[in-house]
Design a protein around this motif. Structure first.
Motif, short mmCIF file in Angstrom:
data_model
loop_
_atom_site.label_atom_id
_atom_site.label_comp_id
_atom_site.label_asym_id
_atom_site.label_seq_id
_atom_site.Cartn_x
_atom_site.Cartn_y
_atom_site.Cartn_z
N GLY A 82 61.50 -41.32 -49.94
CA GLY A 82 62.04 -40.44 -50.96
C GLY A 82 62.96 -41.20 -51.91
N ALA A 83 63.13 -40.64 -53.08
CA ALA A 83 63.95 -41.29 -54.11
C ALA A 83 65.43 -41.13 -53.81
CB ALA A 83 63.62 -40.71 -55.48
N GLY A 84 66.24 -41.97 -54.44
CA GLY A 84 67.69 -41.85 -54.35
C GLY A 84 68.25 -42.40 -53.05
N GLU A 85 69.57 -42.26 -52.92
CA GLU A 85 70.25 -42.78 -51.72
C GLU A 85 69.97 -41.92 -50.50
OE1 GLU A 85 74.37 -43.23 -52.51
OE2 GLU A 85 74.09 -44.73 -54.09
N GLY A 86 69.70 -40.64 -50.70
CA GLY A 86 69.43 -39.77 -49.59
C GLY A 86 70.69 -39.29 -48.89
N GLN A 87 70.50 -38.55 -47.82
CA GLN A 87 71.60 -38.01 -47.02
C GLN A 87 71.78 -38.85 -45.76
OE1 GLN A 87 71.51 -33.77 -46.54
NE2 GLN A 87 72.94 -33.77 -44.82
N GLU A 118 80.02 -43.52 -37.16
CA GLU A 118 79.23 -44.59 -37.76
C GLU A 118 78.04 -44.03 -38.53
OE1 GLU A 118 76.24 -48.22 -36.28
OE2 GLU A 118 77.29 -46.94 -34.82
N ALA A 119 77.80 -44.55 -39.73
CA ALA A 119 76.62 -44.21 -40.50
C ALA A 119 75.40 -44.86 -39.86
CB ALA A 119 76.77 -44.65 -41.95
N LEU A 120 74.33 -44.10 -39.65
CA LEU A 120 73.18 -44.61 -38.91
C LEU A 120 71.99 -44.89 -39.82
CD1 LEU A 120 73.44 -42.10 -35.92
CD2 LEU A 120 74.17 -44.50 -35.94
N VAL A 121 71.40 -43.85 -40.36
CA VAL A 121 70.25 -43.96 -41.25
C VAL A 121 70.41 -42.90 -42.34
CG1 VAL A 121 68.67 -44.82 -39.47
CG2 VAL A 121 68.90 -42.36 -39.84
N SER A 122 69.55 -42.94 -43.34
CA SER A 122 69.57 -41.89 -44.36
C SER A 122 68.17 -41.32 -44.51
CB SER A 122 70.07 -42.44 -45.70
OG SER A 122 69.17 -43.41 -46.20
N VAL A 123 68.10 -40.11 -45.08
CA VAL A 123 66.82 -39.44 -45.29
C VAL A 123 66.77 -38.88 -46.70
CG1 VAL A 123 66.50 -38.84 -42.86
CG2 VAL A 123 67.70 -37.26 -44.36
N SER A 124 65.57 -38.85 -47.26
CA SER A 124 65.36 -38.26 -48.58
C SER A 124 63.91 -37.83 -48.72
CB SER A 124 65.71 -39.24 -49.70
OG SER A 124 65.33 -38.72 -50.96
N ALA A 125 63.72 -36.64 -49.31
CA ALA A 125 62.38 -36.17 -49.64
C ALA A 125 62.20 -36.04 -51.15
CB ALA A 125 62.12 -34.83 -48.96
N ASP A 126 63.16 -36.52 -51.92
CA ASP A 126 63.12 -36.38 -53.38
C ASP A 126 61.91 -37.13 -53.96
OD1 ASP A 126 65.41 -34.93 -53.17
OD2 ASP A 126 66.74 -36.52 -53.90
N GLY A 127 61.21 -36.46 -54.87
CA GLY A 127 60.10 -37.09 -55.56
C GLY A 127 58.78 -37.06 -54.83
N LEU A 128 58.73 -36.48 -53.66
CA LEU A 128 57.49 -36.46 -52.88
C LEU A 128 56.64 -35.25 -53.26
CD1 LEU A 128 58.90 -37.39 -49.35
CD2 LEU A 128 58.03 -38.91 -51.14
N MET A 150 44.90 -26.88 -35.42
CA MET A 150 45.61 -26.85 -36.69
C MET A 150 46.45 -28.11 -36.87
SD MET A 150 47.01 -22.99 -37.44
CE MET A 150 47.33 -23.42 -39.17
N PRO A 151 46.41 -28.74 -38.04
CA PRO A 151 47.30 -29.86 -38.33
C PRO A 151 48.74 -29.38 -38.46
CG PRO A 151 46.12 -29.23 -40.31
CD PRO A 151 45.55 -28.41 -39.19
N VAL A 152 49.68 -30.29 -38.29
CA VAL A 152 51.11 -29.96 -38.26
C VAL A 152 51.84 -30.74 -39.34
CG1 VAL A 152 53.23 -30.31 -36.92
CG2 VAL A 152 51.20 -29.32 -35.83
N LEU A 153 52.72 -30.05 -40.07
CA LEU A 153 53.71 -30.70 -40.93
C LEU A 153 55.08 -30.23 -40.46
CD1 LEU A 153 53.73 -31.34 -44.72
CD2 LEU A 153 55.75 -30.38 -43.62
N VAL A 154 55.92 -31.17 -40.04
CA VAL A 154 57.24 -30.82 -39.52
C VAL A 154 58.32 -31.27 -40.49
CG1 VAL A 154 57.38 -32.94 -38.12
CG2 VAL A 154 58.83 -30.99 -37.55
N LYS A 155 59.30 -30.37 -40.70
CA LYS A 155 60.50 -30.68 -41.47
C LYS A 155 61.67 -30.53 -40.50
CE LYS A 155 63.77 -29.60 -43.36
NZ LYS A 155 65.18 -30.10 -43.22
N PRO A 156 62.09 -31.63 -39.85
CA PRO A 156 63.18 -31.53 -38.89
C PRO A 156 64.51 -31.26 -39.59
CG PRO A 156 62.61 -33.83 -39.22
CD PRO A 156 61.60 -33.02 -39.99
N ALA A 157 65.45 -30.69 -38.86
CA ALA A 157 66.79 -30.50 -39.41
C ALA A 157 67.38 -31.86 -39.77
CB ALA A 157 67.69 -29.79 -38.39
N THR A 158 67.98 -31.93 -40.94
CA THR A 158 68.42 -33.23 -41.46
C THR A 158 69.41 -33.97 -40.57
OG1 THR A 158 67.97 -32.54 -43.73
CG2 THR A 158 69.54 -34.34 -43.44
#
Length: 526
Positions: A14-19, A28-38, A175-183
């Protein structure tokens, strides 16, 4: 590191710095996530057009074998998942095990159950129905897998089990699966999906993941999709009334707020087996995963003559629980998953205090976690409250504090206990500790319509029961009313969510032909 999303059979960032995701003990900061632009609409189309047909080309037994292979893969990487759980959720090994091992156990359960459906590719529902004076014209009901996508928008507390307890029956249905986990805790879900994708266990398009905000995901739902959400009732209402969801009349499954009860019977005096079993279970439910379970005990009902003794016994055990950094020896309870959840829990405790007295805990200033800095960590001390008002109270029945918090409430007689339990307006689970058959015979049927599951424990069962908060893949999980009105699991019953019933009217030869590759739908509820 920014976690990649897997959409349309490709890894996309995803675009940007993400969350940013944090360690709730150290900050401690671990990883970031972003779905922007998808392009989420294209991802759903790809899953419908590519993943779904590939899955449905397989039989139920073949899809069940895939579930078994996924379980084996996850088992081989268990240590990695426990480490992520420790870092991203602040979970002790036992708490992480409840999530990770629960996911593996559920997958294995559905892999075994699939064998009963064999080589079938759809289901026959009941016997032919005569529609004419002779047998020449009949009707036959069938169940076909839906041809859309199972869309899962999940909660933060079970990033492993929350995915696979839904995905197992969806995959088994075709059925195929699309998961959006809690951020806040998306890392573990993303890693599991990455491992399954890299192992090549599923067809392209069968499994997708988007981390970060859901953005315009629901704008692209279609008539054949299924939407399953776990989270707050407020968010659930917005999803149910989303214009695209309403327009397409898609099937929606919700698991939302639940102010669950534990009820001590009038026969369970201090010193009885039932009394001691309830004390043990309440303490376990308050402290496992720091009370961050949708099935956790929130209200503790006891006869007025017994309630104070029960409170003293629970408080005595809570005083022995070491709370702090789960990396430290002897620590039995870790933090909440984030500072935001900690703030929400403290606000909930403050609201409950307006009509409750504190029996144990409740004062963050008087609490020091083991080997952790309270300024950066997300700890909430175990807190036991007492509400004398019973049915006349309001907040204790309406407020779910998602943490290690529970409230004692006295009841006067069986009818009062029934009314208080029902005041939860729909719950996932209630547990009852009693050997009084007359009490149970009156109570259980009177609360069953507002509870998805009722656990009844007496001295003969002892410690062999599976637990108030434990969700078993072979039993129903869900609840009416405030709890969302949804249903999950229940063994093969869960496949009904992902199938559509229809009837074919015609001559017996045609109906027999269509029944050749059909298993008996009665197997789903056997």
């Amino acid at each position: 590191m920014k976690l990649a999303n897997y959409l349309s059979a490709s890894w996309q960032t995803g675009a940007g710095e993400g969350q940013t995701l944090f360690d709730p003990v150290t900050g401690e900061a671990l990883v970031s996530v972003s779905a922007d632009g998808l392009d989420l609409g294209a991802a759903l189309d790809f899953a419908r057009q590519t993943g779904g047909p590939a899955l449905r080309a397989l039989s139920y037994a073949e899809r069940g074998a895939l579930l078994g292979k996924i379980a084996e893969l996850l088992q081989s990487k268990r240590a990695d998942y426990l480490d992520i759980s420790l870092r991203n959720l602040g979970a002790s090994e036992s708490d992480a095990s409840a999530d990770v091992d629960g996911a593996i156990f559920t997958l294995k359960s559905y892999a075994r159950a699939a064998r009963a459906l064999g080589d079938a590719r759809h289901l026959k529902d009941g016997a032919p129905v005569p529609l004419a004076k002779t047998d020449i014209f009949q009707g036959q009901h069938f169940l076909l897998p839906q041809t859309g996508v199972a869309i899962f928008i999940n909660a933060f507390n079970f990033p492993a089990w929350g995915l696979w307890e839904k995905a197992a029956p969806a995959f088994l249905s075709g059925m195929p699966v699309l998961v959006k986990p809690a951020t806040p805790t998306a890392w573990l879900t993303q890693r599991m999906v990455e491992d399954v994708v890299n192992a090549g266990l599923l067809p392209d398009g069968a499994l997708s993941i988007v981390c970060g905000g859901a953005r315009d995901l629901l704008d692209h739902v279609a008539e054949t999709d299924v939407l399953s959400f776990t989270g707050s009732a407020d968010t659930a209402r917005r999803m149910r009334t989303h214009p695209s969801v309403v327009a397409a009349s898609i099937r929606v499954n919700i698991e939302a707020d639940s102010v669950n009860s534990a009820i001590l019977g009038p026969d369970a005096a201090p010193g009885s087996a039932e009394f001691d079993l309830m004390v043990k279970e309440v303490v376990r439910e308050m402290t496992v995963k720091a009370g961050q379970k949708c099935t956790a005990i929130r209200r503790i009902l006891a006869p007025a003559a017994t309630v104070r003794a029960l409170g003293d016994a629970i408080a005595a055990k809570l005083s022995k629980i070491s709370v702090g950094n789960p990396r430290s020896e002897g620590v039995r309870m870790g933090p909440l998953v984030s500072k935001a959840q900690q703030a929400a829990a403290f606000a909930g405790i403050a609201a409950l205090k307006e009509e409750c007295d504190v029996i144990f805990g409740g004062d963050p200033a008087a609490f020091t976690p083991v080997d952790a800095d309270p300024a950066v960590a997300a700890f909430v001390p175990p807190t036991l409250l007492y509400c004398a008002a019973g049915l006349a109270a309001k907040k204790v029945h309406d407020t779910e504090v998602f943490g290690p918090v529970a409230t004692l409430i006295p009841y006067t007689d069986t009818m009062d206990a029934i009314a208080i339990a029902r005041r939860g307006k729909g719950s996932l689970v209630a547990s009852v500790y009693s050997a009084d058959s007359a009490f149970l015979g009156e109570l259980v049927p009177a609360i069953g319509d507002l509870h998805g599951r009722i656990l009844v424990v007496n001295g003969s069962i002892g410690n062999q029961h599976t637990g108030h908060g434990n969700v078993m893949p072979t039993c129903l999980h869900g609840g009416p009313g405030r709890a969302g009105g949804g249903e999950e699991l229940g063994g093969l019953r869960a496949l009904l969510m992902y199938h559509r019933r229809f009837v074919v009217q015609g001559d017996p030869a045609l109906l027999a032909q269509l029944s050749v590759n059909a298993a008996d739908a009665a197997l789903l509820t056997a």
